[in-house]
Design a protein around this motif. Structure first.
Motif, PDB file in Angstrom:
ATOM      1  N   VAL A   1       0.859  -1.192   0.000  1.00 26.38           N
ATOM      2  CA  VAL A   1       0.000   0.000   0.000  1.00 26.38           C
ATOM      3  C   VAL A   1       0.891   1.237   0.000  1.00 26.38           C
ATOM      4  O   VAL A   1       1.596   1.498   0.970  1.00 26.38           O
TER       5      VAL A   1
ATOM      6  N   VAL B   1       1.149   5.508  -1.535  1.00 20.63           N
ATOM      7  CA  VAL B   1       0.701   6.669  -2.313  1.00 20.63           C
ATOM      8  C   VAL B   1       1.924   7.564  -2.438  1.00 20.63           C
ATOM      9  O   VAL B   1       2.621   7.817  -1.443  1.00 20.63           O
TER      10      VAL B   1
ATOM     11  N   ARG C   1      -2.447  12.443   0.860  1.00 22.41           N
ATOM     12  CA  ARG C   1      -3.490  13.141   1.611  1.00 22.41           C
ATOM     13  C   ARG C   1      -4.506  13.861   0.739  1.00 22.41           C
ATOM     14  O   ARG C   1      -4.898  14.983   1.020  1.00 22.41           O
TER      15      ARG C   1
ATOM     16  N   ARG D   1      -7.937   6.124   0.876  1.00 25.38           N
ATOM     17  CA  ARG D   1      -9.316   5.899   1.333  1.00 25.38           C
ATOM     18  C   ARG D   1     -10.177   5.339   0.197  1.00 25.38           C
ATOM     19  O   ARG D   1     -10.918   4.373   0.379  1.00 25.38           O
TER      20      ARG D   1
ATOM     21  N   SER E   1       3.119  -0.552   8.359  1.00 23.99           N
ATOM     22  CA  SER E   1       4.333   0.227   8.591  1.00 23.99           C
ATOM     23  C   SER E   1       4.131   1.179   9.753  1.00 23.99           C
ATOM     24  O   SER E   1       5.051   1.471  10.497  1.00 23.99           O
ATOM     25  N   GLU E   2       2.888   1.666   9.891  1.00 20.46           N
ATOM     26  CA  GLU E   2       2.565   2.611  10.967  1.00 20.46           C
ATOM     27  C   GLU E   2       1.255   2.174  11.602  1.00 20.46           C
ATOM     28  O   GLU E   2       0.287   1.886  10.880  1.00 20.46           O
TER      29      GLU E   2
ATOM     30  N   ARG F   1      -9.051   3.674  11.171  1.00 21.40           N
ATOM     31  CA  ARG F   1     -10.174   4.420  10.581  1.00 21.40           C
ATOM     32  C   ARG F   1     -10.903   3.601   9.515  1.00 21.40           C
ATOM     33  O   ARG F   1     -12.022   3.897   9.169  1.00 21.40           O
TER      34      ARG F   1
HETATM   35  C1  COA Z   1      -0.036   5.670   4.193  1.00 19.21           C
HETATM   36  C2  COA Z   1      -0.351   6.219   2.818  1.00 19.21           C
HETATM   37  C3  COA Z   1      -0.636   5.034   1.875  1.00 19.21           C
HETATM   38  C4  COA Z   1      -1.612   7.093   2.926  1.00 19.21           C
HETATM   39  O1  COA Z   1      -2.084   7.442   1.648  1.00 19.21           O
HETATM   40  P1  COA Z   1      -2.962   8.779   1.381  1.00 19.21           P
HETATM   41  O2  COA Z   1      -3.552   8.675   0.029  1.00 19.21           O
HETATM   42  O3  COA Z   1      -2.128   9.955   1.716  1.00 19.21           O
HETATM   43  O4  COA Z   1      -4.118   8.620   2.455  1.00 19.21           O
HETATM   44  P2  COA Z   1      -5.562   9.340   2.356  1.00 19.21           P
HETATM   45  O5  COA Z   1      -5.387  10.732   1.829  1.00 19.21           O
HETATM   46  O6  COA Z   1      -6.528   8.462   1.665  1.00 19.21           O
HETATM   47  O7  COA Z   1      -5.911   9.408   3.892  1.00 19.21           O
HETATM   48  C5  COA Z   1      -6.948   8.653   4.474  1.00 19.21           C
HETATM   49  C6  COA Z   1      -6.948   8.909   5.951  1.00 19.21           C
HETATM   50  O8  COA Z   1      -5.791   8.295   6.527  1.00 19.21           O
HETATM   51  C7  COA Z   1      -5.035   9.264   7.241  1.00 19.21           C
HETATM   52  N1  COA Z   1      -3.636   8.914   7.056  1.00 19.21           N
HETATM   53  C8  COA Z   1      -3.028   8.759   5.880  1.00 19.21           C
HETATM   54  N2  COA Z   1      -1.755   8.399   6.082  1.00 19.21           N
HETATM   55  C9  COA Z   1      -1.564   8.343   7.416  1.00 19.21           C
HETATM   56  C10 COA Z   1      -0.460   8.044   8.221  1.00 19.21           C
HETATM   57  N3  COA Z   1       0.732   7.731   7.680  1.00 19.21           N
HETATM   58  N4  COA Z   1      -0.635   8.069   9.557  1.00 19.21           N
HETATM   59  C11 COA Z   1      -1.822   8.378  10.084  1.00 19.21           C
HETATM   60  N5  COA Z   1      -2.919   8.671   9.349  1.00 19.21           N
HETATM   61  C12 COA Z   1      -2.781   8.658   8.035  1.00 19.21           C
HETATM   62  C13 COA Z   1      -5.412  10.590   6.630  1.00 19.21           C
HETATM   63  O9  COA Z   1      -5.183  11.635   7.533  1.00 19.21           O
HETATM   64  C14 COA Z   1      -6.867  10.378   6.326  1.00 19.21           C
HETATM   65  O10 COA Z   1      -7.604  10.496   7.512  1.00 19.21           O
HETATM   66  P3  COA Z   1      -9.173  10.845   7.526  1.00 19.21           P
HETATM   67  O11 COA Z   1      -9.745  10.455   6.183  1.00 19.21           O
HETATM   68  O12 COA Z   1      -9.692  10.033   8.640  1.00 19.21           O
HETATM   69  O13 COA Z   1      -9.219  12.313   7.744  1.00 19.21           O
HETATM   70  C15 COA Z   1       0.804   7.065   2.252  1.00 19.21           C
HETATM   71  O14 COA Z   1       1.068   8.108   3.131  1.00 19.21           O
HETATM   72  C16 COA Z   1       2.096   6.281   2.036  1.00 19.21           C
HETATM   73  O15 COA Z   1       2.314   5.749   0.967  1.00 19.21           O
HETATM   74  N6  COA Z   1       2.985   6.220   3.047  1.00 19.21           N
HETATM   75  C17 COA Z   1       4.292   5.570   2.910  1.00 19.21           C
HETATM   76  C18 COA Z   1       4.176   4.055   2.712  1.00 19.21           C
HETATM   77  C19 COA Z   1       3.378   3.390   3.816  1.00 19.21           C
HETATM   78  O16 COA Z   1       3.639   3.587   4.993  1.00 19.21           O
HETATM   79  N7  COA Z   1       2.387   2.585   3.424  1.00 19.21           N
HETATM   80  C20 COA Z   1       1.585   1.821   4.350  1.00 19.21           C
HETATM   81  C21 COA Z   1       2.097   0.430   4.374  1.00 19.21           C
HETATM   82  S1  COA Z   1       1.305  -0.561   5.568  1.00 19.21           S
END
Ligand code: COA
Length: 437
Positions: free
Chosen positions: A112, A114, A120, A125, A148-149, A155
């Protein structure tokens, strides 16, 4: 591939997901399993998303070969200079999650990401909600992932359901007081170890709530038997054979020499798999009694390892507990009925779901055989205990990893009699997942 896995693999992309992304000028598509170019671009996006470098040819080829069974979604921005590289990635496949007394088809999720240029704005979502709807439509009552986090997935209704323990053991202090196993330990090649581990995991995983079947290619990664493996030569493998000659245990480890003190080197155990108590004792004793070793490190262990009761000095172990296997119920009746219960009882659950996939009021009735029936009800019978909770909290209880008493005290569930709910969901051993995916 099973019928369910194949149907999920090729399922159409959720219309709401496509529409939500189109509103941002983005398109979403499934990566063509037969296209090396599409897979390469998708892999590059995953690598970039996890802050890693560009993949080399060996890594790309190995990835292409081993991930054919994964449903890989890419989100594309056709206005970007690198339009063929997705700005978001999401992989999933049909797995099987072991529950107490049973197992359930599970949508396993991984890769997963982005892109930091597109974060954001709701891409995760949109994709997550759609893929979860597709999974439940195709007959998967739960979804699972490792994270990862910790803060991302609550949510969406996910909850940590099996914790992992990380051990650092001071070998000088620990001293083995466990049983002396009757079998024998031998070194084997990494290839032999990989094959034995695959067979052993299939033997043990169905008795170990929290485990899923090993994703394709993972054994080769662990044992360094993939063409793109790095530092594989540092890995050592030992097996335990019982008195009947059967391989009942495998351990994969690496030693780091301590050049300042040759008697205080470190063993990192990356996998210790035991199908019998004798194999478990035999392998752990082997490590605790190895010469020149001062420290043993191991992770993704159960939170209630028998090992803690096999050492003379429990304070020799520094144990760190972390959230590990996340579970998300997608279909409450199917998920709750897939496990067994040690108590006959009837309880009403009022389940709230932030994505409106699995919510409702349900009556769970268990009988003396351990079986359960679960029904969506309009008017639950009066006089039964009622539990009000989110789907994440119900998911956290599914494997028996947390007591309802703890959740009630934490303010995470509401019920008049948490002890009664805790007895219903209690399991004899803590759930465990022995790897990341
Ligand atoms: C984590 C990740 C996939 C989020 O993608 P994104 O498209 O920015 O997320 P969205 O915009 O759809 O956010 C959806 C919700 O999640 C929350 N959110 C997104 N990333 C978050 C994070 N790293 N920590 C906490 N909350 C997070 C947003 O605030 C939002 O909250 P809300 O809708 O309740 O207000 C992206 O930041 C990423 O690629 N991170 C690095 C790789 C990683 O850690 N991937 C996860 C592997 S398990």
């Amino acid at each position: 591939m099973t019928d369910l896995a194949a149907a999920f693999h090729t399922a159409d992309i959720d219309a709401q997901t496509s529409a939500a992304l189109a509103a941002h000028g983005l398109t979403v598509a499934r990566v063509d399993d037969t296209s090396r170019a599409e897979n390469d671009a998708w892999l590059d996006a995953v690598s970039r998303g996890f802050l890693d470098g560009e993949r080399n040819e060996a890594q790309r080829a190995a990835f292409f070969e081993r991930t054919e069974a994964r449903r890989k979604l890419g989100v594309y921005d056709t206005t970007a200079p690198l339009a063929q590289t997705p700005v978001a990635t999401f992989a999933s496949w049909a797995a099987e999650l072991t529950l107490p007394g049973g197992a359930v088809p599970a949508c396993a999720i991984s890769s997963v990401t982005v892109a930091p240029t597109h974060r954001r704005r709701g891409i995760l979502r949109a994709v997550m909600a759609g893929e979860l709807r597709t999974a439940v439509d195709r007959g998967m009552p739960v979804a699972v992932l490792t994270v990862s986090e910790s803060t991302i997935y609550g949510r969406f209704g996910f909850a940590p359901a099996a914790a992992a323990a990380q051990w650092e053991l001071n070998v000088r202090r620990a001293r083995w007081i466990g049983p002396v196993a009757p079998g024998r330990i031998d070194f084997v090649t990494r290839e032999q170890g990989r094959d034995a581990a695959a067979a052993l995991h299939e033997r043990v995983r169905l008795a170990s709530p929290g485990e899923i079947d090993m994703p394709t290619g993972h054994w080769d990664r662990f044992f360094g038997t993939r063409a793109d493996a790095e530092k594989a030569e540092q890995l050592r493998v030992v097996q335990y054979r019982g008195e009947d000659g059967e391989v009942d245990g495998i351990a994969l480890y690496r030693v780091t020499e301590n050049h300042d003190d040759f008697t205080a080197s470190t063993v990192d155990i990356s996998f210790l798999l035991a199908a019998t108590d004798e194999a478990y004792a035999g392998l752990w004793r082997f490590f605790l009694e190895m010469d020149l070793i001062g420290t043993i490190r191991a992770s993704e262990l159960a939170v209630d390892e028998p090992l803690w009761w096999m050492i003379a000095d429990q304070r020799a172990a520094t144990i760190t507990i972390r959230d590990h296997q996340y579970v998300r119920i997608l279909d409450v009746p199917a998920a709750l009925a897939a496990r067994t219960y040690d108590v006959a009882d009837s309880v009403v659950f009022e389940v709230a779901d932030p994505l409106e996939i699995a919510g409702g009021t349900f009556l769970l009735s268990t009988d003396a055989t351990g079986a359960a029936s679960v029904d969506l009800v309009d008017d639950p019978p009066i006089g039964l205990p009622v539990v009000r909770l989110g789907v994440a909290e119900l998911s956290s209880m599914l494997l028996g990893g947390v007591s309802a008493v703890t959740l009630a005290r934490a303010g995470r569930i509401e019920t008049d009699d948490p002890a009664r709910i805790a007895r219903l969901f209690a399991t004899p051993a803590a759930p465990r997942l022995s790897f990341w995916y």
